[in-house]
Design a protein around this motif. Sequence first.
Motif, PDB file in Angstrom:
ATOM      1  N   LEU A  93       0.811  -1.423   0.036  1.00 24.60           N
ATOM      2  CA  LEU A  93      -0.181  -0.481   0.044  1.00 24.60           C
ATOM      3  C   LEU A  93       0.866   1.537   0.254  1.00 24.60           C
ATOM      4  O   LEU A  93       1.653   1.391   1.109  1.00 24.60           O
ATOM      5  CB  LEU A  93      -1.067   0.257   1.653  1.00 24.60           C
ATOM      6  CG  LEU A  93      -1.229  -1.246   1.473  1.00 24.60           C
ATOM      7  CD1 LEU A  93      -2.509  -1.007   2.658  1.00 24.60           C
ATOM      8  CD2 LEU A  93      -2.029  -1.587   0.352  1.00 24.60           C
TER       9      LEU A  93
ATOM     10  N   ALA B 186       1.857  -1.213   6.735  1.00 24.24           N
ATOM     11  CA  ALA B 186       0.213  -2.270   6.566  1.00 24.24           C
ATOM     12  C   ALA B 186       0.197  -3.728   6.007  1.00 24.24           C
ATOM     13  O   ALA B 186       1.302  -3.967   5.226  1.00 24.24           O
ATOM     14  CB  ALA B 186      -0.789  -1.716   5.803  1.00 24.24           C
ATOM     15  N   PRO B 187      -0.426  -4.626   6.770  1.00 25.21           N
ATOM     16  CA  PRO B 187      -0.048  -5.949   6.008  1.00 25.21           C
ATOM     17  C   PRO B 187      -0.233  -5.918   4.139  1.00 25.21           C
ATOM     18  O   PRO B 187      -0.190  -6.552   3.525  1.00 25.21           O
ATOM     19  CB  PRO B 187      -1.187  -6.958   6.697  1.00 25.21           C
ATOM     20  CG  PRO B 187      -1.340  -5.744   7.672  1.00 25.21           C
ATOM     21  CD  PRO B 187      -0.680  -4.571   7.449  1.00 25.21           C
ATOM     22  N   GLY B 188      -1.749  -5.290   4.840  1.00 27.80           N
ATOM     23  CA  GLY B 188      -2.196  -5.027   2.614  1.00 27.80           C
ATOM     24  C   GLY B 188      -2.628  -6.606   2.631  1.00 27.80           C
ATOM     25  O   GLY B 188      -2.448  -6.996   1.097  1.00 27.80           O
ATOM     26  N   GLU B 189      -3.464  -7.826   3.546  1.00 29.52           N
ATOM     27  CA  GLU B 189      -4.227  -8.722   3.014  1.00 29.52           C
ATOM     28  C   GLU B 189      -4.748  -8.906   1.971  1.00 29.52           C
ATOM     29  O   GLU B 189      -5.431  -9.370   2.565  1.00 29.52           O
ATOM     30  CB  GLU B 189      -3.912  -9.724   4.377  1.00 29.52           C
ATOM     31  CG  GLU B 189      -2.779  -9.722   4.672  1.00 29.52           C
ATOM     32  CD  GLU B 189      -1.859 -11.207   3.920  1.00 29.52           C
ATOM     33  OE1 GLU B 189      -2.235 -11.704   3.173  1.00 29.52           O
ATOM     34  OE2 GLU B 189      -1.144 -12.047   5.075  1.00 29.52           O
ATOM     35  N   ILE B 190      -4.844  -8.147   0.953  1.00 31.02           N
ATOM     36  CA  ILE B 190      -5.778  -8.233   0.235  1.00 31.02           C
ATOM     37  C   ILE B 190      -6.301  -9.827  -0.827  1.00 31.02           C
ATOM     38  O   ILE B 190      -7.807  -9.995  -0.806  1.00 31.02           O
ATOM     39  CB  ILE B 190      -6.050  -6.964  -1.045  1.00 31.02           C
ATOM     40  CG1 ILE B 190      -7.260  -6.910  -2.028  1.00 31.02           C
ATOM     41  CG2 ILE B 190      -4.865  -7.552  -2.133  1.00 31.02           C
ATOM     42  CD1 ILE B 190      -8.355  -6.290  -1.067  1.00 31.02           C
TER      43      ILE B 190
ATOM     44  N   LEU C 148      -1.521   5.346  10.352  1.00 28.58           N
ATOM     45  CA  LEU C 148      -0.611   4.407   9.798  1.00 28.58           C
ATOM     46  C   LEU C 148       1.006   4.712   9.791  1.00 28.58           C
ATOM     47  O   LEU C 148       1.149   5.674   9.319  1.00 28.58           O
ATOM     48  CB  LEU C 148      -0.808   4.211   8.327  1.00 28.58           C
ATOM     49  CG  LEU C 148      -2.012   3.560   7.936  1.00 28.58           C
ATOM     50  CD1 LEU C 148      -2.675   3.485   6.305  1.00 28.58           C
ATOM     51  CD2 LEU C 148      -1.976   2.100   8.397  1.00 28.58           C
TER      52      LEU C 148
ATOM     53  N   ALA D  38      -7.680  -6.697   7.566  1.00 26.24           N
ATOM     54  CA  ALA D  38      -6.703  -7.774   6.701  1.00 26.24           C
ATOM     55  C   ALA D  38      -5.994  -6.840   5.835  1.00 26.24           C
ATOM     56  O   ALA D  38      -4.930  -6.763   6.009  1.00 26.24           O
ATOM     57  CB  ALA D  38      -7.726  -8.095   5.767  1.00 26.24           C
ATOM     58  N   LEU D  39      -6.710  -5.035   6.045  1.00 23.55           N
ATOM     59  CA  LEU D  39      -5.578  -4.116   4.629  1.00 23.55           C
ATOM     60  C   LEU D  39      -4.514  -4.013   5.744  1.00 23.55           C
ATOM     61  O   LEU D  39      -3.183  -3.164   5.376  1.00 23.55           O
ATOM     62  CB  LEU D  39      -6.529  -3.554   3.742  1.00 23.55           C
ATOM     63  CG  LEU D  39      -7.035  -4.164   2.677  1.00 23.55           C
ATOM     64  CD1 LEU D  39      -8.174  -3.305   2.695  1.00 23.55           C
ATOM     65  CD2 LEU D  39      -6.008  -4.404   1.838  1.00 23.55           C
ATOM     66  N   LEU D  40      -4.939  -3.008   7.199  1.00 19.08           N
ATOM     67  CA  LEU D  40      -3.809  -2.440   7.420  1.00 19.08           C
ATOM     68  C   LEU D  40      -3.655  -3.301   8.949  1.00 19.08           C
ATOM     69  O   LEU D  40      -2.854  -1.733   9.114  1.00 19.08           O
ATOM     70  CB  LEU D  40      -5.036  -0.964   7.760  1.00 19.08           C
ATOM     71  CG  LEU D  40      -5.804  -0.691   6.720  1.00 19.08           C
ATOM     72  CD1 LEU D  40      -6.654   0.676   7.309  1.00 19.08           C
ATOM     73  CD2 LEU D  40      -4.812   0.438   5.637  1.00 19.08           C
ATOM     74  N   GLY D  41      -4.315  -4.180   8.821  1.00 21.36           N
ATOM     75  CA  GLY D  41      -3.456  -4.637  10.158  1.00 21.36           C
ATOM     76  C   GLY D  41      -3.458  -4.053  11.731  1.00 21.36           C
ATOM     77  O   GLY D  41      -2.838  -4.037  12.042  1.00 21.36           O
TER      78      GLY D  41
ATOM     79  N   HIS E 111      -5.619 -12.893  10.779  1.00 22.46           N
ATOM     80  CA  HIS E 111      -5.099 -11.221  10.943  1.00 22.46           C
ATOM     81  C   HIS E 111      -5.229 -11.420  12.102  1.00 22.46           C
ATOM     82  O   HIS E 111      -5.594 -11.668  13.011  1.00 22.46           O
ATOM     83  CB  HIS E 111      -6.377 -10.589  10.391  1.00 22.46           C
ATOM     84  CG  HIS E 111      -6.331 -10.961   9.331  1.00 22.46           C
ATOM     85  ND1 HIS E 111      -5.875 -10.894   7.977  1.00 22.46           N
ATOM     86  CD2 HIS E 111      -7.778 -10.882   8.155  1.00 22.46           C
ATOM     87  CE1 HIS E 111      -6.493 -11.400   7.034  1.00 22.46           C
ATOM     88  NE2 HIS E 111      -7.292 -11.352   6.801  1.00 22.46           N
TER      89      HIS E 111
END
Lengths: 285, 285
Positions: A130, A139-143, B132, B220-223, B255
């Motif tokens: 991201l 950020a993990p960005g686990e899309i 972030l 998931a996306l930002l943690g 997550h």
Amino acid sequence: MKAALVAGSPGGVRAVAQRRRTTRPGGDAVVEDVASLVDELRAASEHPVEAVGLVVPGIVDEATGTGVYSANLGWDDYPFRTEIAAATGLPAAFGHDVRAGGLAELRQGNARDLTSAVIMPIGTGIAAALVLDGRVSSAPGEIGHVDVGHGDPCGCGQTGCVEARASSAAIARRYVQRTNRQVNGAADVARLLTEGDADAAAVWREAVDALAKGILLIAALLGPQAVVLGGGLALAGPKLTDPLGGRLDELIAFHRRPELRLAALGDEAGCLGAALLAIDMLEDR
Amino acid sequence: MKAALVAGSPGGVRAVAQRRRTTRPGGDAVVEDVASLVDELRAASEHPVEAVGLVVPGIVDEATGTGVYSANLGWDDYPFRTEIAAATGLPAAFGHDVRAGGLAELRQGNARDLTSAVIMPIGTGIAAALVLDGRVSSAPGEIGHVDVGHGDPCGCGQTGCVEARASSAAIARRYVQRTNRQVNGAADVARLLTEGDADAAAVWREAVDALAKGILLIAALLGPQAVVLGGGLALAGPKLTDPLGGRLDELIAFHRRPELRLAALGDEAGCLGAALLAIDMLEDR
């Protein structure tokens, strides 16, 4: 394991020598192999080696230089940065493979004119780097593991994950399950699609739908200027981006519609990004 | 329109005088009212007024100081920053209301020990400030308008939006639709819930489910380390956070589970954040 001796500056780097090895699981084995690859690459070039950059998949803590967890590679809170520095006698940078690849696309690839972007390699899995306010976020960005409502189970324990329908692995697997015909990966499914195969079209359409819904979430939360698609699936080019853009246009309401782009650096992105992390670290001293 | 004369430093501010007015729609009307509020507040205090900070809802471009769009307040690419500076003769900072409120929670509220957080006011609508790597991102954070699969239509044109079930307005509206009994906002529904009203329990449970699914996407996306809940609905306190935490525990797979917190600054957050933007601007000169 992809290794390269890389020369350049924070604004851009290039590989001057490369090596590949099969990854052996476990933190200690990785450190041992990195040290021997550094020796090999050092011997292969006139360039002095000033630092090492290592990037790995899984959960990574960049601040502490720790590989927090990798199911596939078998580690748990492994202190890569200090171990690599000790094993090579060189200053070491450590990061996450997808975020490092995103950094390379941002500095010298297809995101270099952008201040906000989501760089999404699609291969065995799907993840994202991201870029927000001009920087790659930690950020993990686990899309790949957000629920987009299709209901299929995912290996992660959730259902409806983008990855369960849209990764290269899922596309190939779902085609085989549907037809009982073997294929050699998602590239084969893309070829069959062009040849008018109705099963390939259905699997592809469902993959595109899941991806579009994932990108829609990204548009709502992050509003990036562009989504930069990479990894093996992006080799499909317009066969991927044309239907994906169309589906996104159908679904999007008031969010900014991100431009869709293809990544520029291919499977070199991670190596180049690892080198950029190392060069940034040297500059920051 | 909430206005305050605020004193302090980038690390923390406090309101020394306050005023409220009904907002008149249109950029020009807002600028006119801001100028007259500045005069009033200046007259009400010994403090010298050194700068103005204005924050607004809708789509905001912080870099150019523009109110890009607000459906409710009726503007389209209105150059607030330059107009406010011209009308007041003071240096002006301009930003987004939710992001400014998030900045205040980060500097002096319930996120001040965090480097990653999502600060989510829940009122008529639902939006979020994304913190972030220690900074409030300029990302839109439209968590109210992501599809969490319940299928109900939303005013935005999509279906399944978090906001369509979990905003204060939606909770009150859905209770009325279900029972044909009038309530005075979501606070009434929360009270009825405590009294054992089954319809209130059903509406509340569906709101919690939609919120939990939205927070799951964020995880998931930002943690983030924490999700900080604010706005009118957060006044429900543990009646909100207890079931929300429980549902999140049921849904989450691998997550990081964000901590749930309540915001500290209430409906003052936007005003304090606007002042922090103005003070930061003065410091940066």
